[in-house]
Design an enzyme around this catalytic site. Structure first.
Site, PDB file in Angstrom:
ATOM      1  N   ASP A  10      16.364  27.521  56.066  1.00 32.26           N
ATOM      2  CA  ASP A  10      15.123  26.678  56.377  1.00 32.26           C
ATOM      3  C   ASP A  10      15.146  25.888  57.793  1.00 32.26           C
ATOM      4  O   ASP A  10      15.696  24.553  57.734  1.00 32.26           O
ATOM      5  CB  ASP A  10      14.702  25.762  55.344  1.00 32.26           C
ATOM      6  N   LYS A  69      18.111  26.857  49.412  1.00 32.42           N
ATOM      7  CA  LYS A  69      17.390  26.548  50.531  1.00 32.42           C
ATOM      8  C   LYS A  69      18.297  25.290  51.040  1.00 32.42           C
ATOM      9  O   LYS A  69      18.652  24.402  50.844  1.00 32.42           O
ATOM     10  CB  LYS A  69      16.167  25.986  50.620  1.00 32.42           C
ATOM     11  N   ARG A  85      14.191  17.129  45.276  1.00 32.60           N
ATOM     12  CA  ARG A  85      14.492  16.133  44.432  1.00 32.60           C
ATOM     13  C   ARG A  85      14.210  15.936  42.794  1.00 32.60           C
ATOM     14  O   ARG A  85      14.969  15.218  42.242  1.00 32.60           O
ATOM     15  CB  ARG A  85      13.927  14.729  45.201  1.00 32.60           C
ATOM     16  N   THR A 115       3.339  20.683  54.378  1.00 31.54           N
ATOM     17  CA  THR A 115       2.606  20.047  53.476  1.00 31.54           C
ATOM     18  C   THR A 115       2.511  18.582  53.495  1.00 31.54           C
ATOM     19  O   THR A 115       1.780  17.948  52.912  1.00 31.54           O
ATOM     20  CB  THR A 115       3.210  20.424  52.015  1.00 31.54           C
ATOM     21  N   ASP A 156      10.272  28.053  69.434  1.00 30.53           N
ATOM     22  CA  ASP A 156      10.758  27.927  71.012  1.00 30.53           C
ATOM     23  C   ASP A 156      10.201  29.240  71.803  1.00 30.53           C
ATOM     24  O   ASP A 156       9.403  30.143  70.932  1.00 30.53           O
ATOM     25  CB  ASP A 156      12.349  28.030  71.093  1.00 30.53           C
ATOM     26  N   LYS A 182      12.999  26.622  60.524  1.00 37.66           N
ATOM     27  CA  LYS A 182      11.575  26.367  61.152  1.00 37.66           C
ATOM     28  C   LYS A 182      11.816  26.657  62.772  1.00 37.66           C
ATOM     29  O   LYS A 182      11.262  25.680  63.346  1.00 37.66           O
ATOM     30  CB  LYS A 182      10.961  25.069  60.813  1.00 37.66           C
TER      31      LYS A 182
END
Length: 444
Positions: free
Chosen positions: A62, A34, A213, A121, A67, A64
């Protein structure tokens, strides 16, 4: 899908060298990589995609996108032309934006997956209220999943908490990606509020999970070792016996139990008989999670059953709050029915205010037992030349209301039946076997 494809690694770095180094260390265990705004803004989408695709890996862009339809469509087409395998757009951009985008992207790259972002999330119910959403975070994910499916998207991004429900809403073929993955051996991650383990994400039906991470910046494990640990956990989950997840009814009954709307025990009913189950839908508005879920399911069933109506009419008094919420959810104005005629003001003695003769009214009730209260409301509406052919209840106790109302040319629709509720209770581990047998005897 194999274990490797179940893992998506987030390349949340600023330089291409860092990204390529992570790919080379983890490629054995990772199915998708990603790339987000951090590296794309620093390096540029064409350069990043060319380098990663040159290593033979699949890339999830990614960004997102959110518009107006034309802007999102053109941006996504550009990413698809450069070889992106997955691209996400915000479902809250609306049906037209999603429909135009997925159509245009598939024309330039038939294999690209266009998936929708639902609710981040990092957001919980308090955040949802701050933004202005009427639904809980959980229910809003359900609603956006349905919208994305209807718009023809390939799948959805959602938290682990909504995975099982989204899979049921969108179907077995939907590509569902979940972030919010926190391995038990990584206690550091804390900025996401709806999380689960890699094992549970697989069991609950994710197509691929995003891990960042926990792999790229763990204090004890190298990226290779951390990716391998996640990979092994995914393999264990894939090898485990398949288990049937909660149905949408099961989840809704769980919310009804939490709200105190459904209780088990020994209760004396209005007719004097004893019942092991008590249902008080009037308490539904006291629990936002249960109420918002009820509104979504009702609106969904109304759409599926193609019910046509101009006004929402609640049976006083228990169903008025439910009718008001459904009015907001469907965009149909409320029709107020009074228990007693008003003898003052502009409307004189009318029991119903502000209507046009011939309008179709969907009658709303909280619980249907014999159906008498619904029949009484319908009679008042029909007396005023309003069209009433359908009634909708939250709970149908299946004690004759359907048949009695059918004789009056009224079709009864329900969000859930008593049999559905009891079936969901049978599956729960917090209901004793003795109580389950009592429920079986009662239903028989």
């Amino acid at each position: 899908m194999n274990a490797q494809e179940k893992l998506t690694l987030a390349l949340d770095v600023k330089t291409l060298d860092e990204a390529l180094a992570l790919v080379q260390q983890t490629q054995e265990f990772v199915g998708y990589y990603k790339v987000g705004k951090e590296i794309l803004n620093a390096v540029g989408l064409p350069i990043v995609l060319k380098a990663l695709k040159g290593l033979g890996v699949k890339v999830f862009v990614d960004v997102k996108e959110m518009d107006i339809p034309n802007t999102v469509k053109n941006a996504v087409v550009a990413a698809a032309m450069h070889g992106a395998d997955i691209i996400n757009i915000h479902a809250s951009g609306g049906r037209k934006m999603m429909e135009e985008t997925v159509k245009a992207a598939k024309e330039v790259n038939p294999n690209v997956k266009i998936i929708a972002v639902s609710i981040l999330t990092s957001l919980n119910d308090n955040d949802m209220r701050d933004i202005g959403y009427m639904y809980s975070a959980e229910t809003m994910v359900w609603k956006l999943a349905q919208l994305a499916k209807d718009a023809g998207l390939d799948g959805l991004v959602c938290s682990p908490m909504e995975l099982n429900a989204v899979r049921q809403i969108m179907g077995d073929d939907a590509f569902i990606i979940t972030p919010g993955i926190k391995p038990e051996w990584d206690a550091k991650q804390s900025d996401q509020k709806r999380v689960t383990t890699p094992y549970d994400a697989v069991v609950n039906g994710c197509s691929s999970m995003v891990v960042g991470r926990s792999i790229t910046k763990h204090k004890e494990f190298s990226p290779y070792d951390a990716a391998r640990k996640v990979h092994e956990e995914i393999k264990q989950a894939l090898a485990a016996p398949k288990k049937t997840g909660q149905t949408l009814n099961d989840i809704f009954v769980e919310r009804l139990l939490e709200a105190g709307v459904v209780k088990t025990g020994s209760f004396k009913l209005k007719n004097g008989t004893l019942s092991p189950i008590y249902i008080n839908v009037r308490d539904l508005p006291t629990c936002h999670a249960a109420m918002s879920m009820a509104q979504f399911i009702m609106a969904r069933k109304i759409s599926e059953e193609q019910l046509e109506f101009d006004r929402v009419g609640g049976v006083p008094m228990g169903a008025l709050s439910i009718a008001n919420m459904l009015s907001i959810a469907t965009g149909k104005s409320i029709l107020t029915l009074r228990n007693e005629a008003k003898d003052h003001g502009l409307v004189g003695t009318k029991t119903v205010e502000s209507f046009t003769e011939g309008q179709k009214v969907l009658v709303i009730e909280d619980v249907a037992t014999s159906g008498g209260s619904i029949k009484e409301a319908v009679e008042k509406y029909r007396y005023l030349n309003l069209n009433t052919a359908d009634a909708f209840v939250v709970v149908d106790r299946e004690q004759g209301a359907t048949e009695m109302l059918a004789a009056e040319n009224i079709k009864l629709h329900s969000l859930i039946t008593l049999s559905d509720i009891v079936e969901a209770l049978y599956k729960r581990t917090d209901i004793s076997e003795k109580m389950k047998q009592t429920l079986r005897d009662y239903m028989a």
